[in-house]
Design a protein around this motif. Structure first.
Motif, PDB file in Angstrom:
ATOM      1  N   PHE A   1     -40.292  34.126  13.561  1.00 25.75           N
ATOM      2  CA  PHE A   1     -40.968  33.516  14.706  1.00 25.75           C
ATOM      3  C   PHE A   1     -41.492  34.641  15.598  1.00 25.75           C
ATOM      4  N   ALA A   2     -42.553  34.363  16.336  1.00 26.21           N
ATOM      5  CA  ALA A   2     -43.131  35.395  17.191  1.00 26.21           C
ATOM      6  C   ALA A   2     -43.533  34.876  18.570  1.00 26.21           C
ATOM      7  N   GLU A   3     -43.532  33.561  18.739  1.00 25.76           N
ATOM      8  CA  GLU A   3     -44.008  32.975  19.986  1.00 25.76           C
ATOM      9  C   GLU A   3     -43.165  33.428  21.182  1.00 25.76           C
ATOM     10  N   ASN A   4     -41.839  33.434  21.012  1.00 22.34           N
ATOM     11  CA  ASN A   4     -40.942  33.928  22.056  1.00 22.34           C
ATOM     12  C   ASN A   4     -40.676  35.405  21.763  1.00 22.34           C
ATOM     13  N   MET A   5     -41.494  36.274  22.369  1.00 23.34           N
ATOM     14  CA  MET A   5     -41.417  37.698  22.049  1.00 23.34           C
ATOM     15  C   MET A   5     -40.057  38.298  22.394  1.00 23.34           C
ATOM     16  N   GLU A   6     -39.497  37.904  23.518  1.00 25.72           N
ATOM     17  CA  GLU A   6     -38.202  38.450  23.935  1.00 25.72           C
ATOM     18  C   GLU A   6     -37.116  38.118  22.910  1.00 25.72           C
ATOM     19  N   ALA A   7     -37.080  36.863  22.461  1.00 26.82           N
ATOM     20  CA  ALA A   7     -36.075  36.464  21.475  1.00 26.82           C
ATOM     21  C   ALA A   7     -36.318  37.162  20.140  1.00 26.82           C
ATOM     22  N   SER A   8     -37.588  37.338  19.773  1.00 28.43           N
ATOM     23  CA  SER A   8     -37.934  38.022  18.532  1.00 28.43           C
ATOM     24  C   SER A   8     -37.445  39.467  18.548  1.00 28.43           C
ATOM     25  N   ILE A   9     -37.693  40.148  19.650  1.00 29.50           N
ATOM     26  CA  ILE A   9     -37.264  41.540  19.788  1.00 29.50           C
ATOM     27  C   ILE A   9     -35.746  41.632  19.764  1.00 29.50           C
ATOM     28  N   MET A  10     -35.085  40.721  20.466  1.00 30.57           N
ATOM     29  CA  MET A  10     -33.626  40.738  20.514  1.00 30.57           C
ATOM     30  C   MET A  10     -33.024  40.507  19.130  1.00 30.57           C
ATOM     31  N   ALA A  11     -33.555  39.532  18.383  1.00 31.17           N
ATOM     32  CA  ALA A  11     -33.028  39.234  17.056  1.00 31.17           C
ATOM     33  C   ALA A  11     -33.214  40.421  16.115  1.00 31.17           C
ATOM     34  N   THR A  12     -34.361  41.082  16.214  1.00 32.49           N
ATOM     35  CA  THR A  12     -34.620  42.260  15.375  1.00 32.49           C
ATOM     36  C   THR A  12     -33.679  43.396  15.734  1.00 32.49           C
ATOM     37  N   LEU A  13     -33.539  43.653  17.026  1.00 30.31           N
ATOM     38  CA  LEU A  13     -32.670  44.724  17.491  1.00 30.31           C
ATOM     39  C   LEU A  13     -31.219  44.489  17.086  1.00 30.31           C
ATOM     40  N   LEU A  14     -30.731  43.264  17.280  1.00 30.52           N
ATOM     41  CA  LEU A  14     -29.355  42.948  16.929  1.00 30.52           C
ATOM     42  C   LEU A  14     -29.118  43.105  15.423  1.00 30.52           C
TER      43      LEU A  14
ATOM     44  N   GLY B   1     -26.387  46.501  11.370  1.00 32.09           N
ATOM     45  CA  GLY B   1     -26.436  47.241  10.121  1.00 32.09           C
ATOM     46  C   GLY B   1     -27.119  46.543   8.972  1.00 32.09           C
ATOM     47  N   VAL B   2     -27.938  45.525   9.257  1.00 32.95           N
ATOM     48  CA  VAL B   2     -28.674  44.848   8.186  1.00 32.95           C
ATOM     49  C   VAL B   2     -29.642  45.858   7.559  1.00 32.95           C
ATOM     50  N   PRO B   3     -29.603  46.042   6.231  1.00 31.32           N
ATOM     51  CA  PRO B   3     -30.417  47.093   5.603  1.00 31.32           C
ATOM     52  C   PRO B   3     -31.919  46.868   5.630  1.00 31.32           C
ATOM     53  N   PHE B   4     -32.370  45.601   5.628  1.00 31.08           N
ATOM     54  CA  PHE B   4     -33.815  45.347   5.626  1.00 31.08           C
ATOM     55  C   PHE B   4     -34.123  44.188   6.563  1.00 31.08           C
ATOM     56  N   VAL B   5     -34.957  44.471   7.560  1.00 32.87           N
ATOM     57  CA  VAL B   5     -35.358  43.436   8.521  1.00 32.87           C
ATOM     58  C   VAL B   5     -36.877  43.336   8.520  1.00 32.87           C
ATOM     59  N   LEU B   6     -37.373  42.152   8.201  1.00 33.84           N
ATOM     60  CA  LEU B   6     -38.805  41.868   8.256  1.00 33.84           C
ATOM     61  C   LEU B   6     -39.043  40.940   9.433  1.00 33.84           C
ATOM     62  N   ALA B   7     -39.972  41.312  10.309  1.00 34.89           N
ATOM     63  CA  ALA B   7     -40.206  40.523  11.515  1.00 34.89           C
ATOM     64  C   ALA B   7     -41.669  40.122  11.631  1.00 34.89           C
ATOM     65  N   LYS B   8     -41.894  38.952  12.154  1.00 35.88           N
ATOM     66  CA  LYS B   8     -43.241  38.437  12.391  1.00 35.88           C
ATOM     67  C   LYS B   8     -43.701  38.850  13.787  1.00 35.88           C
ATOM     68  N   ALA B   9     -44.954  39.286  13.884  1.00 34.61           N
ATOM     69  CA  ALA B   9     -45.522  39.667  15.177  1.00 34.61           C
ATOM     70  C   ALA B   9     -46.758  38.827  15.465  1.00 34.61           C
ATOM     71  N   ASN B  10     -47.091  38.700  16.754  1.00 38.05           N
ATOM     72  CA  ASN B  10     -48.297  37.935  17.097  1.00 38.05           C
ATOM     73  C   ASN B  10     -49.401  38.783  17.717  1.00 38.05           C
ATOM     74  N   ASN B  11     -49.139  40.092  17.916  1.00 41.02           N
ATOM     75  CA  ASN B  11     -50.181  40.997  18.388  1.00 41.02           C
ATOM     76  C   ASN B  11     -49.735  42.441  18.140  1.00 41.02           C
ATOM     77  N   GLU B  12     -50.636  43.397  18.387  1.00 39.42           N
ATOM     78  CA  GLU B  12     -50.342  44.798  18.085  1.00 39.42           C
ATOM     79  C   GLU B  12     -49.232  45.364  18.965  1.00 39.42           C
ATOM     80  N   ALA B  13     -49.202  44.956  20.224  1.00 37.41           N
ATOM     81  CA  ALA B  13     -48.150  45.443  21.111  1.00 37.41           C
ATOM     82  C   ALA B  13     -46.778  44.992  20.615  1.00 37.41           C
ATOM     83  N   HIS B  14     -46.713  43.732  20.201  1.00 39.18           N
ATOM     84  CA  HIS B  14     -45.474  43.193  19.640  1.00 39.18           C
ATOM     85  C   HIS B  14     -45.074  43.985  18.399  1.00 39.18           C
ATOM     86  N   GLU B  15     -46.038  44.278  17.536  1.00 42.85           N
ATOM     87  CA  GLU B  15     -45.766  45.040  16.319  1.00 42.85           C
ATOM     88  C   GLU B  15     -45.180  46.412  16.645  1.00 42.85           C
TER      89      GLU B  15
END
Length: 220
Positions: A75-88, A93-107
Motif C-alpha cells: 500500500f502507498a496511500e498512507n505514506m507514514e504507515a508505509s514508511i513505518m512498516a518498511t522500517l520495522l 531483520g526481514v531479508p527482503f522487503v518490497l514496498a509500493k510507492a506513489n511518487n519519487e519522494a516516497h521512493e
C-alpha cells in the motif's frame, strides 16, 4: 526444506494479487489489512489472514516477522504507515522487503530506510508487456519492481545435467530458484543435488540485468 514465508501488508488490487500468486507458487502467505471485507475475501486462499493496522509495531511482532523470508508493503496511500512498516520490517531483520510507492519522494525515503526494492505497479504494466515480447525463451516474466522480476524459463542448454548445488546460481548468476515445473508437477525448493532436466521449467527471481544475461546466453 520449509516453504518460504511472506507477509503481504495491504490488500488492495496489487496486494491481493501478490498474496494469491505467492500462495499459488507454494509459499506460506500471511495477508494483513485493516479492512474486514478484504480479509474475509482472501481468508480461504492464503495461509493466514489478519485484520490489523499495518503500521503498528505490535502487528509485525504478532505475525512473526523475524522468521519471514520477505515482506511486501503493498500500500502507498498512507505514506507514514508505509514508511513505518518498511522500517520495522528491516529493523526486525526481514531479508527482503518490497514496498509500493506513489511518487519519487516516497521512493527515495523507502530506499533510504532500507527497502530492497520499490515498485510502481501502475507504471509497469507496459514494461512487463515489452519484456514478454522480447523474451522468446521466457514463458512468463512477472515484474516486481523496476529492477527485480520473477521469470519462468526452460532449463538453459549448458545447465542441463548439472545440479543447482553445482551451478550455485545465487553466487554465480545473482538469481534464486524459487520453484521448478517438472513432469507437469510444481516443486517448491527443488532438490539441489538432482541433475536438471532439459524440459524442466525453472522459476527464477533476480535483478533484471541478471535475468537478461541468462537469456542472452541462451541466444548465443
Amino acid at each position: 526444506m520449509k516453504n518460504k514465508q511472506y507477509a503481504v501488508l495491504g490488500l488492495g488490487n496489487f496486494g491481493e494479487s501478490v498474496a494469491l500468486t505467492l500462495q499459488e507458487l507454494g509459499c506460506e502467505v500471511i495477508a494483513v489489512d485493516h479492512n474486514e471485507e478484504r480479509i474475509q475475501r482472501i481468508a480461504d486462499h492464503v495461509s493466514y489472514a489478519m485484520k490489523a493496522e499495518v503500521g503498528d509495531p505490535e502487528v509485525m511482532k504478532a505475525i512473526g516477522a523475524r522468521n519471514l523470508d520477505g515482506v511486501v508493503v503493498a500500500f502507498a496511500e498512507n505514506m507514514e504507515a508505509s514508511i513505518m512498516a518498511t522500517l520495522l520490517s528491516k529493523e526486525i531483520g526481514v531479508p527482503f522487503v518490497l514496498a509500493k510507492a506513489n511518487n519519487e519522494a516516497h521512493e527515495k525515503i523507502l530506499k533510504k530506510i532500507g527497502a530492497d526494492a520499490v515498485i510502481y505497479p501502475e507504471r509497469e504494466t507496459g514494461e512487463r508487456v515489452a519484456k514478454q515480447m522480447l523474451s522468446a525463451n521466457f514463458t512468463d516474466w512477472i515484474t516486481l519492481s523496476r529492477e527485480y522480476s520473477i521469470i519462468e524459463t526452460t532449463t538453459p542448454e549448458d545447465w542441463v545435467g548439472r545440479t543447482l548445488e553445482d551451478l550455485n546460481l545465487r553466487e554465480n548468476f545473482e538469481v534464486t530458484v524459487v520453484g521448478m515445473i517438472r513432469s507437469e508437477e510444481f516443486e517448491i525448493n527443488p532438490d539441489p543435488k538432482a541433475p536438471l532436466e532439459e524440459r524442466a521449467i525453472l522459476i527464477l527471481l533476480g535483478a533484471d540485468d541478471a535475468l537478461k544475461e541468462i537469456r542472452k546466453g541462451e541466444d548465443e
